[in-house]
Design an enzyme around this catalytic site. Structure first.
Site, PDB file in Angstrom:
ATOM      1  N   GLY A 165       0.763  -1.244   0.000  1.00 40.22           N
ATOM      2  CA  GLY A 165       0.000   0.000   0.000  1.00 40.22           C
ATOM      3  C   GLY A 165       0.787   1.283   0.000  1.00 40.22           C
ATOM      4  N   GLU A 181       4.085  -6.633   1.507  1.00 37.99           N
ATOM      5  CA  GLU A 181       3.633  -7.032   0.171  1.00 37.99           C
ATOM      6  C   GLU A 181       3.492  -5.846  -0.770  1.00 37.99           C
ATOM      7  OE1 GLU A 181      -0.187  -8.610   1.365  1.00 37.99           O
ATOM      8  OE2 GLU A 181       0.635 -10.606   1.537  1.00 37.99           O
ATOM      9  N   ARG A 187      -7.538   3.340 -14.995  1.00 40.06           N
ATOM     10  CA  ARG A 187      -7.438   3.974 -13.674  1.00 40.06           C
ATOM     11  C   ARG A 187      -8.085   5.361 -13.625  1.00 40.06           C
ATOM     12  NH1 ARG A 187      -3.471   5.025 -11.018  1.00 40.06           N
ATOM     13  NH2 ARG A 187      -4.272   4.343  -8.997  1.00 40.06           N
ATOM     14  N   TYR A 221     -10.823   5.678 -10.836  1.00 46.44           N
ATOM     15  CA  TYR A 221     -10.441   6.436  -9.631  1.00 46.44           C
ATOM     16  C   TYR A 221     -10.123   7.905  -9.906  1.00 46.44           C
ATOM     17  CZ  TYR A 221      -8.814   1.574  -8.909  1.00 46.44           C
ATOM     18  OH  TYR A 221      -8.675   0.204  -8.887  1.00 46.44           O
ATOM     19  N   CYS A 236     -15.353   3.905 -27.058  1.00 46.93           N
ATOM     20  CA  CYS A 236     -16.640   4.544 -27.286  1.00 46.93           C
ATOM     21  C   CYS A 236     -17.275   4.844 -25.934  1.00 46.93           C
ATOM     22  CB  CYS A 236     -17.509   3.591 -28.089  1.00 46.93           C
ATOM     23  SG  CYS A 236     -18.961   4.400 -28.686  1.00 46.93           S
ATOM     24  N   GLU A 237     -16.720   5.854 -25.247  1.00 46.75           N
ATOM     25  CA  GLU A 237     -17.104   6.146 -23.865  1.00 46.75           C
ATOM     26  C   GLU A 237     -16.537   7.529 -23.538  1.00 46.75           C
ATOM     27  OE1 GLU A 237     -18.058   3.132 -21.859  1.00 46.75           O
ATOM     28  OE2 GLU A 237     -18.270   4.263 -20.026  1.00 46.75           O
ATOM     29  N   TYR A 297      -1.114  -1.840 -12.065  1.00 45.02           N
ATOM     30  CA  TYR A 297      -2.564  -1.773 -12.234  1.00 45.02           C
ATOM     31  C   TYR A 297      -2.975  -1.159 -13.575  1.00 45.02           C
ATOM     32  CZ  TYR A 297      -2.121  -2.797  -7.279  1.00 45.02           C
ATOM     33  OH  TYR A 297      -1.766  -3.367  -6.082  1.00 45.02           O
TER      34      TYR A 297
HETATM   35  N1  LLP Z   1      -1.480  -7.099  -0.373  1.00 40.94           N
HETATM   36  C1  LLP Z   1      -2.820  -7.151  -0.423  1.00 40.94           C
HETATM   37  C2  LLP Z   1      -3.531  -8.109   0.407  1.00 40.94           C
HETATM   38  C3  LLP Z   1      -3.523  -6.299  -1.284  1.00 40.94           C
HETATM   39  O1  LLP Z   1      -4.842  -6.359  -1.325  1.00 40.94           O
HETATM   40  C4  LLP Z   1      -2.812  -5.391  -2.101  1.00 40.94           C
HETATM   41  C5  LLP Z   1      -3.503  -4.492  -3.007  1.00 40.94           C
HETATM   42  C6  LLP Z   1      -1.403  -5.374  -2.021  1.00 40.94           C
HETATM   43  C7  LLP Z   1      -0.765  -6.232  -1.132  1.00 40.94           C
HETATM   44  C8  LLP Z   1      -0.538  -4.456  -2.841  1.00 40.94           C
HETATM   45  O2  LLP Z   1      -0.801  -3.114  -2.610  1.00 40.94           O
HETATM   46  P1  LLP Z   1       0.108  -1.984  -3.288  1.00 40.94           P
HETATM   47  O3  LLP Z   1       1.459  -2.022  -2.634  1.00 40.94           O
HETATM   48  O4  LLP Z   1       0.206  -2.301  -4.748  1.00 40.94           O
HETATM   49  O5  LLP Z   1      -0.632  -0.729  -3.037  1.00 40.94           O
HETATM   50  N2  LLP Z   1      -6.412  -1.287  -8.510  1.00 40.94           N
HETATM   51  C9  LLP Z   1      -6.056  -0.292  -7.533  1.00 40.94           C
HETATM   52  C10 LLP Z   1      -5.230  -0.870  -6.418  1.00 40.94           C
HETATM   53  C11 LLP Z   1      -5.897  -2.013  -5.696  1.00 40.94           C
HETATM   54  C12 LLP Z   1      -4.996  -2.623  -4.666  1.00 40.94           C
HETATM   55  C13 LLP Z   1      -5.576  -3.873  -4.146  1.00 40.94           C
HETATM   56  N3  LLP Z   1      -4.779  -4.522  -3.182  1.00 40.94           N
HETATM   57  C14 LLP Z   1      -5.341   0.873  -8.237  1.00 40.94           C
HETATM   58  O6  LLP Z   1      -5.174   0.828  -9.439  1.00 40.94           O
HETATM   59  O7  LLP Z   1      -4.983   1.855  -7.581  1.00 40.94           O
END
Ligand code: LLP
Length: 432
Positions: free
Chosen positions: A249, A291, A331, A335, A362-363, A391
């Site tokens: 995150g 992670e 994205r 978002y 087409c959006e 992503y």
């Molecule tokens: N671990 C778990 C359990 C997760 O659910 C996620 C992300 C991560 C690790 C990795 O998080 P990161 O370091 O990449 O922030 N599609 C969205 C992001 C969704 C993230 C979902 N979970 C976007 O494009 O911003």
């Protein structure tokens, strides 16, 4: 000048990534094109790994979060760099299996794993399954029994921390579909239940509070809450857990308005909190697992597009249309995300006008960047959108039956295709 200091400009005034001229890459492989800087990808993985060694005496494990960008290629890089990985579906797991990823370093997440997915995981010796709910716990125990093994598990806990990010990517609060909550006793009950089962062994807890977070404070708070819960489990149930998975995150820089905390800072600060709280509660210092996905792969990726048309609606807006869009990067539409871009064939030119970069779907909402200052832009220019490594490819679609772009990896002046471009034939291959 750019959001990634690993990008540069050559004597032709072209944008350069991994010592490759992006205009040449666009010519050779066509556009739209995802480009991944392998050296930066490896460097970002090492920042986390080295910080864990430095601040946590090597008693930590960094998992590459596959959901950010999952291919056999990225799995291989993570494997070579000594990382573990997380997977969140049978498809991601299958990719890791096919990349010969060491299965003991795979952690399987998800709020609704099917019986088939759990079978795939158990039969391939996945190291840890992060159990989300009671149905999954009971199914998994049965599957493990059938295979004659005891499966190591962790529980996905909602620590009740409010992370300051887009509500769609906040996950630590009680009103979330993921995991079990602390405040209503749900987490305590499910763990008590698991201790009675003979084919699962709980050895840790997991939480993930959200994504694209810039403060360290919510991570520290989550770590503290989780350790206190580990203390309660030890005191009340005699359960000793030796692993704490704190999820991913960490925020990245998409535009100059973003101010990310250096990633080793997170690890330094969170490590300190973990050690202090463990001592306070009389716990052994647990192994910590993190992670990160976005912060490893997003800055290493750019997407190259060709400008096909410029529509200047006087006193309203100037649209620059490119040959990709929400199919390769959803994205903005999901978002309202912000990105930076560079005219790759005129990379040092100063921004001079406000434009909106539109896709070809087409959006009306199919925009890549709303209101960005760019230099004079012409039909035929190559536009590079920056920090698209996470992503984008992993959330791409074939909306409007547009084939997905190829993925090219670059390193030290060389380039290679790691995912080939889809063809029209690919688009109809499942039609019967
Ligand atoms: N671990 C778990 C359990 C997760 O659910 C996620 C992300 C991560 C690790 C990795 O998080 P990161 O370091 O990449 O922030 N599609 C969205 C992001 C969704 C993230 C979902 N979970 C976007 O494009 O911003």
């Amino acid at each position: 000048m750019f959001v990634s200091e690993d990008l540069s400009i050559n004597e032709k005034n072209h944008l350069v990534i991994g010592k490759n001229d992006t205009v040449e890459l666009a010519k050779e492989y066509g556009t739209p094109l995802y480009v991944l800087d392998e050296d930066l990808l490896r460097k970002n993985m090492r920042v986390y790994k080295d910080a864990m060694d430095k601040y946590y005496n090597g008693n930590g494990l960094i998992l590459y979060a596959n959901k950010a960008f999952c291919t056999k290629y990225t799995c291989n890089i993570a494997k070579e760099e000594g990382l573990g990985c997380d997977v969140v579906s049978g498809g991601e797991l299958y990719t890791a299996i096919k990349a010969d990823f060491p299965m003991d370093k795979v952690f399987f997440h998800g709020n609704n794993k099917t019986v088939d997915e759990l079978e795939l995981a158990v039969s391939n010796g996945v190291g840890h399954i992060i159990v989300d709910n009671i149905y999954e716990l009971l199914n998994l125990n049965e599957i493990a029994k059938k295979h004659g093994i005891v499966q190591d598990i962790m529980f996905r806990i909602k620590p009740g921390v409010d992370a300051h990010t887009h509500s769609f990517i906040q996950t630590g609060q009680i009103d979330s579909k993921f995991g079990v909550a602390l405040e209503n006793g749900e987490a305590f009950e499910i763990i008590k239940q698991a201790m009675k089962l003979s084919n699962v062994r709980v050895d840790g807890l997991h939480c993930h509070i959200g994504s694209q977070i810039f403060d360290i404070e919510p991570f520290c708070k989550a770590a503290q809450i989780m350790l206190n819960f580990m203390g309660d489990l030890k005191d009340k149930l005699g359960l000793k857990l030796d692993k704490l998975n704190l999820g991913g995150g960490y925020g990245i820089m998409y535009t100059e308005n973003d101010d990310p905390v250096p990633y080793d800072e997170y690890i330094k600060t969170v490590s300190k909190v973990v050690k202090e709280t463990a001592n306070e509660r009389g716990l052994d210092i647990p192994m910590i697992i993190m992670e990160p996905g976005r912060s490893i792969v997003a800055p290493a990726g750019i997407t190259l597009y060709t400008v096909g048309g410029v529509k200047d609606i006087k006193n309203v807006r100037k649209y620059v249309s490119v040959d990709g869009g929400m199919g390769d990067n959803p994205r903005y539409i999901l978002y309202q995300s912000e990105y930076s871009a560079v005219v790759a064939n005129n990379a040092s030119a100063k921004p001079q006008e406000k434009v909106t970069v539109a896709g070809k779907c087409c959006e009306s909402g199919d925009l890549l960047i709303k209101d960005i200052m760019l230099p004079q832009i012409n039909v035929g220019d190559t536009l590079a959108v920056l920090a698209t490594g996470a992503y984008n490819y992993s959330m791409s679609s074939n909306y409007n039956r547009i084939p997905r772009p190829a993925v090219v990896a670059v390193s030290d002046g060389k380039s290679k295709i790691v995912v080939r471009r889809e063809t029209y034939e690919d688009l109809i291959r499942y039609d019967v």
